[in-house]
Design a protein around this motif. Sequence first.
Motif, short mmCIF file in Angstrom:
data_model
loop_
_atom_site.label_atom_id
_atom_site.label_comp_id
_atom_site.label_asym_id
_atom_site.label_seq_id
_atom_site.Cartn_x
_atom_site.Cartn_y
_atom_site.Cartn_z
N LYS A 1 80.70 34.80 47.47
CA LYS A 1 81.71 33.73 47.83
C LYS A 1 82.52 34.39 49.06
O LYS A 1 82.73 33.69 50.09
N ALA A 2 82.82 35.76 48.76
CA ALA A 2 83.79 36.48 49.72
C ALA A 2 82.93 36.68 51.13
O ALA A 2 83.41 36.52 52.18
N PHE B 1 88.57 39.70 54.57
CA PHE B 1 88.13 41.06 54.40
C PHE B 1 88.79 41.47 53.04
O PHE B 1 88.18 42.22 52.26
N ALA B 2 90.15 41.35 52.90
CA ALA B 2 90.88 41.67 51.55
C ALA B 2 90.12 41.01 50.43
O ALA B 2 90.16 41.92 49.44
N SER C 1 81.54 32.43 57.60
CA SER C 1 81.66 31.14 57.83
C SER C 1 83.12 31.23 58.92
O SER C 1 83.20 30.69 59.84
N SER C 2 83.88 32.32 58.57
CA SER C 2 85.36 32.32 59.35
C SER C 2 84.77 32.93 60.96
O SER C 2 85.34 32.78 61.92
N LEU D 1 84.32 43.49 45.85
CA LEU D 1 83.36 44.60 45.52
C LEU D 1 83.97 45.59 44.79
O LEU D 1 83.21 46.04 43.83
N ALA D 2 85.38 45.80 44.75
CA ALA D 2 86.16 46.70 43.62
C ALA D 2 85.66 46.02 42.34
O ALA D 2 85.47 46.84 41.34
#
Length: 303
Positions: free
Chosen positions: A124-125, A101-102, A131-132, A108-109
């Motif tokens: 990708k994030a 999440f970080a 996936s996690s 996003l920032a």
Amino acid sequence: MAVSGVSSNYYGSYYTYNYGYNNGLNSDSWTDSANKKTDELKESLGISDSTTTDKTGSTSKPNTATTATSTSGFLMGYQTILEDLESSASKLQVTNKDNVFAKYEAALAEQAKGVEGADDKVKKAEDEIVSSVKDLMDKYNNAISYLKKNAGFGSGLTNQMESLKRSIPSEKTLKYLGMSIDKTGNVQVNEDELRSVLKKDAGFVKDSMGGQFGIADRLGTKATSILDSSVDKIIGSSSSDKTSSSSSGSTESTGSSAASTTYGSGSNASGMSDSFKQFASFAKGGAYNLSNYYAVSMLNILV
């Protein structure tokens, strides 16, 4: 009785490992012999390989279709499953620095600032979060299935299974996250729905999955707690005795008393975090791994 085929002579072991000419063996034939003996040792202990590799060859998952044939075999598989569950949960827990999440929030920032390549980073994030989540639910399903198939090894296992199930929120919450519980009790993840809610309400997904008392936090904490428990506590005191034939034709008691004999003594059984994990490491590495010669010597003394 010493472990078959293992010499307690230090120099014989040293020259065999380093130079491969003890007893007329070269290094290749020695390795083949060692692997064969390791397999025989695992078979005599009732330990079967508990992982399978997926088609890509990059991920190993516990084989929950296999029912353990002995207490030692069950504990070996259970340790692997719990460690996988613990590791999978850690990727989602916001208390861990490199949680998924970080990474998503950082991407996003950058996207909001118009940084070049940020869109790809966000995608990708997002993929990593999905996936996690799917991986964690797979590990949870594996743990539940394994406990169901091996419940006969101890009364404590049913309690652990119910405790793990309580880590999963209500079906209403699961539905909002794009998940559901099927007829067999497995948690299923709808990838498209999860992606949709992540884009609309990333904060909710983050809190529900990785926040304090979130799904990952509860499952990871539970897995850690079991791994730190004593074998007697894990198995339970009312386990019915079972027997299984070893490759040499002898029988092995696999009730909780056997676990005490193998991993501890009486009411002071060794914890999974110390003696049991040393045994697990030994069995996984094989009797002929150089780092296991000390363990083999101890087994020779004990038996």
